[in-house]
Design an enzyme around this catalytic site. Structure first.
Site, PDB file in Angstrom:
ATOM      1  N   ASP A 258       0.803  -1.234   0.000  1.00 51.86           N
ATOM      2  CA  ASP A 258       0.000   0.000   0.000  1.00 51.86           C
ATOM      3  C   ASP A 258       0.832   1.278   0.000  1.00 51.86           C
ATOM      4  OD1 ASP A 258      -2.599  -1.029  -0.247  1.00 51.86           O
ATOM      5  OD2 ASP A 258      -2.539  -1.696   1.843  1.00 51.86           O
TER       6      ASP A 258
ATOM      7  N   ASP B 142      -6.949  -4.018  -5.405  1.00 50.61           N
ATOM      8  CA  ASP B 142      -6.644  -2.714  -4.810  1.00 50.61           C
ATOM      9  C   ASP B 142      -5.299  -2.166  -5.295  1.00 50.61           C
ATOM     10  OD1 ASP B 142      -8.017  -4.713  -3.317  1.00 50.61           O
ATOM     11  OD2 ASP B 142      -8.023  -3.516  -1.511  1.00 50.61           O
TER      12      ASP B 142
ATOM     13  N   GLY C  49      -8.493 -17.588  -7.847  1.00 45.39           N
ATOM     14  CA  GLY C  49      -8.943 -16.352  -7.221  1.00 45.39           C
ATOM     15  C   GLY C  49      -9.794 -16.650  -5.997  1.00 45.39           C
TER      16      GLY C  49
ATOM     17  N   THR D 280     -11.689 -14.410  -2.253  1.00 46.90           N
ATOM     18  CA  THR D 280     -11.971 -13.093  -1.674  1.00 46.90           C
ATOM     19  C   THR D 280     -11.316 -12.952  -0.321  1.00 46.90           C
ATOM     20  OG1 THR D 280     -13.705 -11.439  -1.410  1.00 46.90           O
ATOM     21  CG2 THR D 280     -14.117 -13.589  -0.392  1.00 46.90           C
TER      22      THR D 280
ATOM     23  N   ARG E 284     -16.073  -2.700  -3.337  1.00 48.44           N
ATOM     24  CA  ARG E 284     -14.922  -1.789  -3.324  1.00 48.44           C
ATOM     25  C   ARG E 284     -13.832  -2.280  -4.267  1.00 48.44           C
ATOM     26  NH1 ARG E 284     -14.624  -0.846   1.701  1.00 48.44           N
ATOM     27  NH2 ARG E 284     -12.699  -1.771   2.437  1.00 48.44           N
TER      28      ARG E 284
ATOM     29  N   TRP F 248     -12.103  -0.147  -7.100  1.00 43.91           N
ATOM     30  CA  TRP F 248     -10.639   0.036  -7.292  1.00 43.91           C
ATOM     31  C   TRP F 248     -10.279  -0.224  -8.758  1.00 43.91           C
ATOM     32  CZ3 TRP F 248      -9.386   2.868  -3.589  1.00 43.91           C
ATOM     33  CH2 TRP F 248      -9.467   2.544  -2.235  1.00 43.91           C
TER      34      TRP F 248
HETATM   35  N1  GLY Z   1      -7.358  -1.659   0.320  1.00 44.16           N
HETATM   36  C1  GLY Z   1      -8.074  -2.233   1.397  1.00 44.16           C
HETATM   37  C2  GLY Z   1      -9.512  -1.913   1.388  1.00 44.16           C
HETATM   38  O1  GLY Z   1     -10.028  -1.375   0.420  1.00 44.16           O
HETATM   39  O2  GLY Z   1     -10.160  -2.200   2.384  1.00 44.16           O
END
Ligand code: GLY
Length: 398
Positions: A115, A176, A234, A236, A248, A252
Site C-alpha cells: 500500500d 486494490d 482467485g 476473496t 470496493r 478500485w
Molecule cells: N485496500 C483495502 C480496502 O479497500 O479495504
C-alpha cells in the site's frame, strides 16, 4: 450464484438513468465541499501529530500513529484543502505529515505490504507536485523502491500482503493494488529509470488477465505461482464469497485501470474500465450507492458509500480519458454526478453533530465485522476528491 451473461455486461443496462445530470449546479457541489472543509477544520488540531483511524466507531475516528495503510488519506485531504482554498493552515499540517511519512519509510515502520501508493502518492507525491518540496519526493521514491521489492519476476505481479515467504500470502495479488501503481509510474517519470514503469505495466496486465472475470466482475485477490509464473486461483478477502464481486474491489478497478491507461497509453485498460463500470452501474440500487458486495442489489444489507465515492472518481477519470466520439462518455460522467449528488444528499454526517467523519454508511471489512456502517477515512478522501474534480481541472496526485 447466478451471474449475468458476459454479453450483457458489455452494455450499460440502466442507460436512461444516466442520460441526464442530477438537478443541481456548481453552487450545490461547492456547498458540499464546504461541509468537508468544516470537518477538516474541526479535526485539524487533533490530527496534526496523530492520524484518524481507518474506520470510525459511532462515526468518530480515534487518533492513531502513522502505522496503518490508510493514514495518507487524511494528509491527501489536507493537500486537497490547500489546493482548493489556498489556505496555509492545511499546508502547514500536511508538511508535518510529510516528515512523518519520510520517517516511516526510512525506519520501515509497518511497510511490509503493497500500500505504498495509497500512503505516498497522497501524502508525499502530492507535496512534491504542489510545492516542489524535496522531502516529499525523497520519501515517495523510497516507498516506490519498497514496492518494487515485492515484485515476482516470473509471475509478473507485486505481492499484496505480508512476508514474501509467507505461504498464505506468497504470490497473491489484489485488485486494490491498481491504485498503488501510479507511484511507480511517477517514479519512472522523475528518475528516468523505466524499471518502475515496466513493473507497474506488467502487474496491471496480469490484473487485467486474471483478476477480471469473463463477465467483467472481479476477484478481490488472485494467487500466482511465483516459481513457475502459472495462474492458480482467485478468492476473496473482504467480499461476500469467492465468486461474488466485492463492491470496493470493483471500484478500485474502475479507477485503477484508467490510471494505468493514462500512464501507458494501452487502450486495453480503458476498455476494461468501461466493462467494470457497466457491471457496477448495472447493480446499483435506485439511489446509486452500491451495497458492500455487488451480489446484493436490494434489501437490508449495508451500503458501502466509500466504494461509491471511489467509483465516482474512477468514472470521472475514465470519462475524461474517453474520446469525444465515444457515445458512452456522457453517461459515465452523468453516473458519477448522480453518485456524488446522492452521497451529498443522503450519506454525510451533517445530521450527526458528534461525528468527526464525513461519509456515513461505509463498510471496511464485513466478514470480520470491522467498520461496518461507519465512516472510513478513504471514503471521506474520495468523496472530497470527487467534489474537487467536479469543481476544478484537478491535476492528480496519483
Ligand atoms: N485496500 C483495502 C480496502 O479497500 O479495504
Amino acid at each position: 450464484m447466478q451471474r449475468t451473461d458476459q454479453v450483457v455486461e458489455e452494455r450499460l443496462l440502466k442507460k436512461e438513468r444516466f442520460s441526464t445530470r442530477p438537478p443541481v449546479n456548481r453552487a450545490y457541489f461547492e456547498k458540499a465541499l464546504e461541509y468537508v472543509l468544516v470537518k477538516i477544520d474541526q479535526n485539524l488540531e487533533i490530527f496534526t501529530g496523530k492520524f484518524p483511524s481507518s474506520s470510525s466507531h459511532n462515526f468518530v475516528y480515534r487518533a492513531i500513529d502513522n502505522v496503518e495503510w490508510t493514514t495518507g488519506f487524511w494528509t491527501g485531504m489536507l493537500w486537497l484543502g490547500y489546493e482548493y482554498t489556498g489556505e496555509e493552515k492545511y499546508r502547514q499540517v500536511a508538511e508535518k505529515h510529510v516528515k512523518s511519512f519520510k520517517d516511516r519509510v526510512k525506519n520501515k515502520i509497518a511497510v511490509n505490504h503493497h500500500d505504498m501508493g495509497f500512503l505516498y502518492s497522497l501524502s508525499s507525491v502530492s507535496a512534491y507536485k504542489l510545492t516542489g518540496e524535496n522531502q516529499g519526493k525523497e520519501a515517495a521514491l523510497e516507498a516506490a523502491e519498497l514496492l518494487l521489492s515485492r515484485y515476482f519476476e516470473k509471475a509478473e505481479i507485486i505481492q499484496a500482503w505480508g512476508d514474501l515467504a509467507d505461504p498464505e500470502q506468497r504470490g497473491r495479488m489484489i485488485i486494490d493494488c491498481l491504485m498503488n501503481l501510479p507511484l511507480l509510474y511517477w517514479a519512472s517519470e522523475v528518475t528516468g529509470d523505466q524499471t518502475y514503469q515496466q513493473i507497474a505495466y506488467k502487474h496491471a496486465k496480469q490484473s487485467a488477465k486474471y483478476i477480471v472475470r469473463s463477465d467483467s466482475s472481479t476477484y478481490h485477490t488472485f494467487y500466482m505461482d511465483p516459481e513457475t509464473g502459472k495462474p492458480l486461483y482467485g478468492n476473496t478477502h473482504q467480499g461476500f464469497s469467492d465468486d461474488s464481486c466485492w463492491a470496493r474491489g470493483q471500484a478500485w478497478g474502475i479507477y485503477g485501470f484508467p490510471l494505468s491507461y493514462h500512464y501507458t497509453g494501452d487502450e486495453k485498460f480503458i476498455n476494461l474500465s468501461k466493462k467494470l463500470a457497466n457491471y457496477f452501474l448495472n447493480r446499483l440500487p435506485s439511489d446509486h450507492v452500491c451495497y458492500w458486495d455487488l451480489i446484493f442489489t436490494h434489501g437490508e444489507e449495508e451500503r458501502d458509500s466509500s466504494a461509491a465515492a471511489i467509483a465516482a472518481c474512477g468514472l470521472l477519470e475514465m470519462s475524461k480519458r474517453l474520446p469525444l466520439t465515444d457515445d458512452m462518455k456522457g453517461y459515465y460522467e452523468n453516473s458519477a454526478l448522480h453518485i456524488v449528488y446522492s452521497l451529498a444528499e443522503h450519506y454525510t454526517t451533517k445530521d450527526v453533530p458528534h461525528a468527526n467523519g464525513v461519509l456515513k454508511h461505509a463498510v471496511y471489512h464485513k466478514p470480520r465485522n470491522t467498520g461496518v456502517d461507519e465512516c472510513c477515512i478513504w471514503g471521506d478522501y474520495y468523496y472530497m476528491e470527487a467534489l474537487v474534480r467536479l469543481l476544478k481541472d484537478w491535476k492528480m496526485y496519483w
